[in-house]
Design a protein around this motif. Structure first.
Motif, PDB file in Angstrom:
ATOM      1  N   GLY A  59       0.830  -1.323  -0.094  1.00  0.00           N
ATOM      2  CA  GLY A  59      -0.027   0.071   0.065  1.00  0.00           C
ATOM      3  C   GLY A  59       1.006   1.279  -0.064  1.00  0.00           C
ATOM      4  O   GLY A  59       0.332   2.423   0.231  1.00  0.00           O
ATOM      5  N   LYS A  62       3.579   2.197  -5.024  1.00  0.00           N
ATOM      6  CA  LYS A  62       4.336   1.597  -5.785  1.00  0.00           C
ATOM      7  C   LYS A  62       3.590   1.396  -7.113  1.00  0.00           C
ATOM      8  O   LYS A  62       3.945   2.026  -8.194  1.00  0.00           O
ATOM      9  CB  LYS A  62       5.050   0.445  -5.443  1.00  0.00           C
ATOM     10  CG  LYS A  62       5.866   0.543  -4.131  1.00  0.00           C
ATOM     11  CD  LYS A  62       6.649  -0.723  -3.649  1.00  0.00           C
ATOM     12  CE  LYS A  62       5.844  -1.996  -3.508  1.00  0.00           C
ATOM     13  NZ  LYS A  62       4.882  -1.790  -2.464  1.00  0.00           N
ATOM     14  N   THR A  64       0.785   2.415  -7.975  1.00  0.00           N
ATOM     15  CA  THR A  64       0.233   3.404  -8.153  1.00  0.00           C
ATOM     16  C   THR A  64       0.717   4.412  -9.190  1.00  0.00           C
ATOM     17  O   THR A  64       0.682   4.999 -10.261  1.00  0.00           O
ATOM     18  CB  THR A  64      -0.493   4.270  -6.965  1.00  0.00           C
ATOM     19  OG1 THR A  64      -1.394   3.547  -6.370  1.00  0.00           O
ATOM     20  CG2 THR A  64      -1.115   5.775  -7.551  1.00  0.00           C
TER      21      THR A  64
HETATM   22  N1  ATP Z   1      -8.046   1.271  -7.891  1.00  0.00           N
HETATM   23  C1  ATP Z   1      -7.941   1.684  -6.469  1.00  0.00           C
HETATM   24  N2  ATP Z   1      -9.182   2.196  -6.005  1.00  0.00           N
HETATM   25  C2  ATP Z   1      -8.836   2.476  -4.635  1.00  0.00           C
HETATM   26  N3  ATP Z   1      -7.747   2.597  -3.894  1.00  0.00           N
HETATM   27  C3  ATP Z   1      -6.857   1.999  -4.515  1.00  0.00           C
HETATM   28  C4  ATP Z   1      -6.704   1.559  -5.744  1.00  0.00           C
HETATM   29  N4  ATP Z   1      -5.522   1.287  -6.237  1.00  0.00           N
HETATM   30  C5  ATP Z   1      -4.733   1.387  -4.972  1.00  0.00           C
HETATM   31  N5  ATP Z   1      -5.485   2.008  -3.948  1.00  0.00           N
HETATM   32  C6  ATP Z   1      -4.993   2.280  -2.501  1.00  0.00           C
HETATM   33  O1  ATP Z   1      -3.772   3.218  -2.934  1.00  0.00           O
HETATM   34  C7  ATP Z   1      -2.848   2.849  -1.972  1.00  0.00           C
HETATM   35  C8  ATP Z   1      -1.632   2.567  -2.662  1.00  0.00           C
HETATM   36  O2  ATP Z   1      -1.612   1.305  -3.299  1.00  0.00           O
HETATM   37  P1  ATP Z   1      -0.663   0.521  -4.348  1.00  0.00           P
HETATM   38  O3  ATP Z   1      -1.323  -0.435  -5.010  1.00  0.00           O
HETATM   39  O4  ATP Z   1       0.038   1.627  -5.089  1.00  0.00           O
HETATM   40  O5  ATP Z   1       0.401   0.017  -3.177  1.00  0.00           O
HETATM   41  P2  ATP Z   1       1.637  -0.790  -3.576  1.00  0.00           P
HETATM   42  O6  ATP Z   1       2.865  -0.059  -3.018  1.00  0.00           O
HETATM   43  O7  ATP Z   1       1.777  -1.320  -4.919  1.00  0.00           O
HETATM   44  O8  ATP Z   1       1.316  -1.941  -2.556  1.00  0.00           O
HETATM   45  P3  ATP Z   1       1.668  -3.613  -2.765  1.00  0.00           P
HETATM   46  O9  ATP Z   1       3.117  -3.787  -2.386  1.00  0.00           O
HETATM   47  O10 ATP Z   1       0.708  -4.290  -1.702  1.00  0.00           O
HETATM   48  O11 ATP Z   1       1.443  -3.954  -4.206  1.00  0.00           O
HETATM   49  C9  ATP Z   1      -3.368   1.789  -0.860  1.00  0.00           C
HETATM   50  O12 ATP Z   1      -3.938   2.276   0.133  1.00  0.00           O
HETATM   51  C10 ATP Z   1      -4.487   1.167  -1.963  1.00  0.00           C
HETATM   52  O13 ATP Z   1      -5.362   0.796  -0.983  1.00  0.00           O
END
Ligand code: ATP
Ligand code: MG
Length: 263
Positions: A59, A62, A64
């Motif tokens: 979360g 990354k 995103t």
């Molecule tokens: N499509 C979406 N709708 C709503 N919230 C989202 C969406 N995508 C991501 N989030 C939220 O945005 C934040 C960042 O998520 P992201 O997927 O970028 O994290 P990450 O670093 O890739 O995590 P992981 O290592 O678990 O893959 C989190 O709080 C996630 O719940």
């Protein structure tokens, strides 16, 4: 955020800065999902031929960040430059057109289609023949390239005509990687590409990404496994709660320091 954790954060002014030749450069990216501030004031860059390891807890933001760079999601603020020019990445096609190729955490495949067809979905090579003005797909070229790509990732026991539904999760991921390798372009983004791969398949992918450097191709490699990305990365960017908390050359850090930072 506890004081103990903050002690480990790198001071913002010591973050590595982009050069004038940066392949991709973002300034002040912002992203909200409803009330979730997924990216806050994120500056990020990758140089030609550089491998950037992108790390951080679940979360952290990354995926995103790379969804914005690959045109899958729009940013709510900030600017993106590719090869020095400001760009609008408003669709995956726009990003691919610039030479940005992405392997997602959960890459989409069409199970009932062959490996060869899945590699070329939406970008099928055409023969010089047409029917009613519509180009015919060049199946032979697709099979040839698929065969070569499967050899690159050591999936030689499968024919390119095998349907994807007959493959294991790891093998499907390997096909996605083979696809991105084929269209490798200028910037390759990999979001946890080795999660379901065997040790042998993982090493092949890591070797391959390292070999892209010589061709000047930049890579952004997201992984939870620091031991996978540390050896091949030139620089590590760490994120936490939507913010960049470290941007450091590999030669200036260690796996232990990074582990303290992100867990
Ligand atoms: N499509 C979406 N709708 C709503 N919230 C989202 C969406 N995508 C991501 N989030 C939220 O945005 C934040 C960042 O998520 P992201 O997927 O970028 O994290 P990450 O670093 O890739 O995590 P992981 O290592 O678990 O893959 C989190 O709080 C996630 O719940
Ligand atoms: Mg993610």
């Amino acid at each position: 955020m506890t004081a103990r954790l903050e002690e480990h954060f790198q001071a913002t002014e010591t973050f590595v800065r982009p050069t004038a030749e940066a392949l991709v450069r973002c300034e002040g990216l912002e992203k909200w999902y409803g009330s979730v501030h997924a990216l806050a004031e994120v500056d990020f860059h990758a140089e030609p031929g550089e491998i950037v390891g992108l790390v951080g807890d679940n979360g952290a933001g990354k995926s995103t960040l790379i969804k914005i760079l690959s045109g899958a999601h729009p940013a709510d603020g900030g600017r993106i430059f590719f090869e020095g020019r400001e760009v609008r990445l408003d669709s995956p096609k726009a990003a691919m057109g610039l030479g940005i190729e992405t392997i997602y955490q959960y890459t989409a495949m069409v199970p009932a289609m062959s490996i060869a067809r899945n590699m070329f979905i939406g970008r099928e090579p055409l023969t010089r023949f047409t029917i009613g003005g519509i180009g015919l797909m060049d199946r032979r070229t697709m099979v040839e390239h698929a065969t070569r790509s499967l050899t690159n990732i050591d999936l030689t026991e499968r024919s390119p005509d095998t349907t994807v539904e007959e493959l294991s999760g790891g093998q499907r991921q390997a096909v996605a990687i083979a696809r991105a390798m084929y269209f490798k372009s200028k910037l390759l983004i990999l979001d946890e590409p080795t999660n379901h791969l065997s040790v042998k398949e993982t090493n092949k992918v890591l070797d391959y990404v390292a070999s892209l450097k010589e061709q000047g191709i930049g890579s952004i490699f997201i992984s939870h496994n620091l031991h996978h990305i540390f050896p091949i990365s030139d620089r590590i960017v760490a994120m936490a709660r939507g913010r960049k908390i470290a941007d450091i050359k590999k030669s200036d850090t260690t796996i232990d320091d990074l582990t303290d930072l992100i867990v």
